[in-house]
Scaffold this motif. Structure first.
Motif, PDB file in Angstrom:
ATOM      1  N   UNK A   1      -5.232   1.476  -9.233  1.00  0.00           N
ATOM      2  CA  UNK A   1      -3.852   1.365  -9.043  1.00  0.00           C
ATOM      3  C   UNK A   1      -3.268   0.052  -9.597  1.00  0.00           C
ATOM      4  N   UNK A   2      -3.853  -1.219  -9.191  1.00  0.00           N
ATOM      5  CA  UNK A   2      -3.856  -2.582  -9.751  1.00  0.00           C
ATOM      6  C   UNK A   2      -3.789  -2.690 -11.108  1.00  0.00           C
ATOM      7  N   UNK A   3      -4.836  -2.037 -11.792  1.00  0.00           N
ATOM      8  CA  UNK A   3      -5.111  -2.135 -13.116  1.00  0.00           C
ATOM      9  C   UNK A   3      -3.998  -1.541 -13.841  1.00  0.00           C
ATOM     10  N   UNK A   4      -3.306  -0.408 -13.310  1.00  0.00           N
ATOM     11  CA  UNK A   4      -2.217   0.169 -14.111  1.00  0.00           C
ATOM     12  C   UNK A   4      -0.966  -0.215 -13.935  1.00  0.00           C
TER      13      UNK A   4
ATOM     14  N   UNK B   1       2.998  10.447  -8.820  1.00  0.00           N
ATOM     15  CA  UNK B   1       4.506  10.381  -8.785  1.00  0.00           C
ATOM     16  C   UNK B   1       5.047   9.154  -8.284  1.00  0.00           C
ATOM     17  N   UNK B   2       4.563   8.684  -7.474  1.00  0.00           N
ATOM     18  CA  UNK B   2       5.170   7.337  -6.664  1.00  0.00           C
ATOM     19  C   UNK B   2       4.910   6.113  -7.886  1.00  0.00           C
ATOM     20  N   UNK B   3       3.487   6.380  -8.233  1.00  0.00           N
ATOM     21  CA  UNK B   3       2.879   5.179  -9.119  1.00  0.00           C
ATOM     22  C   UNK B   3       3.839   5.380 -10.484  1.00  0.00           C
ATOM     23  N   UNK B   4       4.160   6.530 -10.932  1.00  0.00           N
ATOM     24  CA  UNK B   4       4.968   6.546 -12.277  1.00  0.00           C
ATOM     25  C   UNK B   4       6.294   6.004 -11.694  1.00  0.00           C
ATOM     26  N   UNK B   5       6.716   5.989 -10.551  1.00  0.00           N
ATOM     27  CA  UNK B   5       7.809   5.748 -10.294  1.00  0.00           C
ATOM     28  C   UNK B   5       8.166   4.086 -10.548  1.00  0.00           C
ATOM     29  N   UNK B   6       7.093   3.614  -9.795  1.00  0.00           N
ATOM     30  CA  UNK B   6       6.920   2.154  -9.875  1.00  0.00           C
ATOM     31  C   UNK B   6       6.866   1.599 -11.328  1.00  0.00           C
ATOM     32  N   UNK B   7       5.832   2.347 -12.188  1.00  0.00           N
ATOM     33  CA  UNK B   7       5.840   1.995 -13.539  1.00  0.00           C
ATOM     34  C   UNK B   7       7.281   1.936 -14.425  1.00  0.00           C
ATOM     35  N   UNK B   8       7.926   2.965 -14.196  1.00  0.00           N
ATOM     36  CA  UNK B   8       9.312   3.181 -14.710  1.00  0.00           C
ATOM     37  C   UNK B   8      10.260   2.101 -14.134  1.00  0.00           C
ATOM     38  N   UNK B   9      10.203   1.669 -12.938  1.00  0.00           N
ATOM     39  CA  UNK B   9      11.081   0.496 -12.329  1.00  0.00           C
ATOM     40  C   UNK B   9      10.666  -0.773 -13.265  1.00  0.00           C
TER      41      UNK B   9
ATOM     42  N   UNK C   1       0.792  -1.263  -0.074  1.00  0.00           N
ATOM     43  CA  UNK C   1       0.092   0.027  -0.058  1.00  0.00           C
ATOM     44  C   UNK C   1       0.831   1.233   0.160  1.00  0.00           C
ATOM     45  N   UNK C   2       1.742   1.410  -0.927  1.00  0.00           N
ATOM     46  CA  UNK C   2       2.754   2.410  -0.725  1.00  0.00           C
ATOM     47  C   UNK C   2       2.263   3.941  -1.106  1.00  0.00           C
ATOM     48  N   UNK C   3       1.110   4.092  -1.452  1.00  0.00           N
ATOM     49  CA  UNK C   3       0.410   5.325  -1.802  1.00  0.00           C
ATOM     50  C   UNK C   3      -0.704   5.718  -1.155  1.00  0.00           C
TER      51      UNK C   3
ATOM     52  N   UNK D   1       5.784  -7.078  -6.456  1.00  0.00           N
ATOM     53  CA  UNK D   1       4.533  -7.579  -5.795  1.00  0.00           C
ATOM     54  C   UNK D   1       4.152  -6.152  -5.222  1.00  0.00           C
ATOM     55  N   UNK D   2       2.726  -5.703  -5.644  1.00  0.00           N
ATOM     56  CA  UNK D   2       2.219  -4.577  -5.270  1.00  0.00           C
ATOM     57  C   UNK D   2       0.757  -4.799  -4.460  1.00  0.00           C
ATOM     58  N   UNK D   3       0.749  -4.283  -3.270  1.00  0.00           N
ATOM     59  CA  UNK D   3      -0.361  -4.682  -2.479  1.00  0.00           C
ATOM     60  C   UNK D   3      -1.366  -3.604  -2.491  1.00  0.00           C
ATOM     61  N   UNK D   4      -2.588  -3.327  -2.757  1.00  0.00           N
ATOM     62  CA  UNK D   4      -3.539  -2.498  -2.771  1.00  0.00           C
ATOM     63  C   UNK D   4      -4.899  -2.849  -2.597  1.00  0.00           C
ATOM     64  N   UNK D   5      -5.385  -1.961  -1.902  1.00  0.00           N
ATOM     65  CA  UNK D   5      -7.397  -1.813  -2.060  1.00  0.00           C
ATOM     66  C   UNK D   5      -7.757  -1.114  -3.137  1.00  0.00           C
ATOM     67  N   UNK D   6      -6.877  -0.418  -3.978  1.00  0.00           N
ATOM     68  CA  UNK D   6      -7.250   0.297  -5.108  1.00  0.00           C
ATOM     69  C   UNK D   6      -7.059  -0.111  -6.315  1.00  0.00           C
ATOM     70  N   UNK D   7      -8.343  -0.638  -6.924  1.00  0.00           N
ATOM     71  CA  UNK D   7      -8.221  -1.283  -8.099  1.00  0.00           C
ATOM     72  C   UNK D   7      -7.821  -0.615  -9.211  1.00  0.00           C
TER      73      UNK D   7
END
Length: 271
Positions: free
Chosen positions: A213-216, A188-196, A176-178, A205-211
């Motif tokens: 974010x997971x879709x992205x 900005x943080x999500x863009x960083x993960x996308x770049x990584x 749940x990093x965001x 492994x990306x844990x989230x309750x935000x669908x």
């Protein structure tokens, strides 16, 4: 062979005898992103903490976790300490909890790097500054000399990502990093993960309750409820053609929230 294979993972509270996670199965390949979704208390975090052996000692973990061919649950504590950070890096939900408020950021990051690498202090600082630039953190030397309380939550979150990248792990777990960030910093943080995901050959492994974010960000998705895995598959199959009633409920709830928000933005407050 997959980088990570989890088979029959079960977690029980030894004090209450409560079964918290039951018979979880999943795998992650190098360069792949697995999204884990579910409501609070579904077992997402303790499942991932089991991969590095950092759950509370009262939680008894059984099953089989194979990481890069090694049986994680059979490793001694000394081997697990080396395994954490060097092979698997975990980015927590709130950056402020990852840093000691009484110690400068630089000292904490350098000490962590020294545990897992043979780099000199000078080389470590150079490496950290390199990845801070990658994360678009300005005035890196000033940031490193700061105490955690002097930095924003978003900046501390990015520093955790910097440390993870500097250690060059084979797997990054983002819990749940965001969640605790404002909307702009979340982006900005999500863009960083996308770049990584694009530029580094590591699994995520990306844990989230935000669908959304997971879709992205995810390639594969597993859905957890009450400690059980209720659905798994490719991102498109789970998020666009869900088979389980709980997944359908999550997606339906998300759509209703979005529709309500759009009505409010149009001034249709009575709709």
């Amino acid at each position: 062979m997959s980088l990570l294979q989890v088979n029959g993972l079960t977690i029980k509270d030894s004090q209450t005898n409560q079964l918290l996670v039951e018979q979880i199965h999943f795998q992650v390949d190098s360069g792949e992103t697995l999204g884990i979704i579910g409501e609070s208390g579904s077992g997402k975090t303790i499942t991932c903490r089991a991969l590095t052996g950092i759950n509370d000692p009262r939680l008894v973990v059984t099953g089989d976790i194979q990481f890069d061919g090694k049986p994680i649950l059979k490793l001694p504590e000394s081997a697990l300490k080396q395994h954490r950070g060097r092979d698997i890096a975990m980015i927590m939900q709130q950056g402020s909890r990852a840093f000691d408020p009484s110690t400068r950021v630089s000292k904490q990051m350098i000490e962590t790097m020294r545990v897992h690498t043979k780099m000199s202090k000078k080389a470590i600082v150079t490496t950290l500054i390199h990845y801070m630039a990658y994360m678009k953190l300005k005035q890196p030397k000033q940031i490193l000399q700061s105490y955690p309380y002097m930095l924003s939550g978003g900046m501390l979150q990015r520093l955790m990502i910097v440390l993870a990248l500097a250690l060059k792990p084979k797997l990054i777990i983002a819990d749940e990093p965001t969640t605790a960030l404002d909307t702009i910093t979340q982006y900005e943080v999500l863009k960083a993960f996308a770049d990584i995901k694009k530029q580094f050959d590591c699994a995520l492994i990306f844990i989230s309750h935000d669908l959304a974010v997971i879709n992205q960000i995810a390639d594969k998705v597993i859905v957890m409820k009450n400690g059980q895995l209720v659905e798994s598959g490719s991102r498109d199959s789970v998020l666009y053609q869900p088979q389980h009633a709980y997944t359908q409920y999550l997606l339906s709830t998300k759509r209703k929230v979005n529709q309500h928000f759009q009505r409010v933005m149009r001034g249709e407050t009575n709709a």
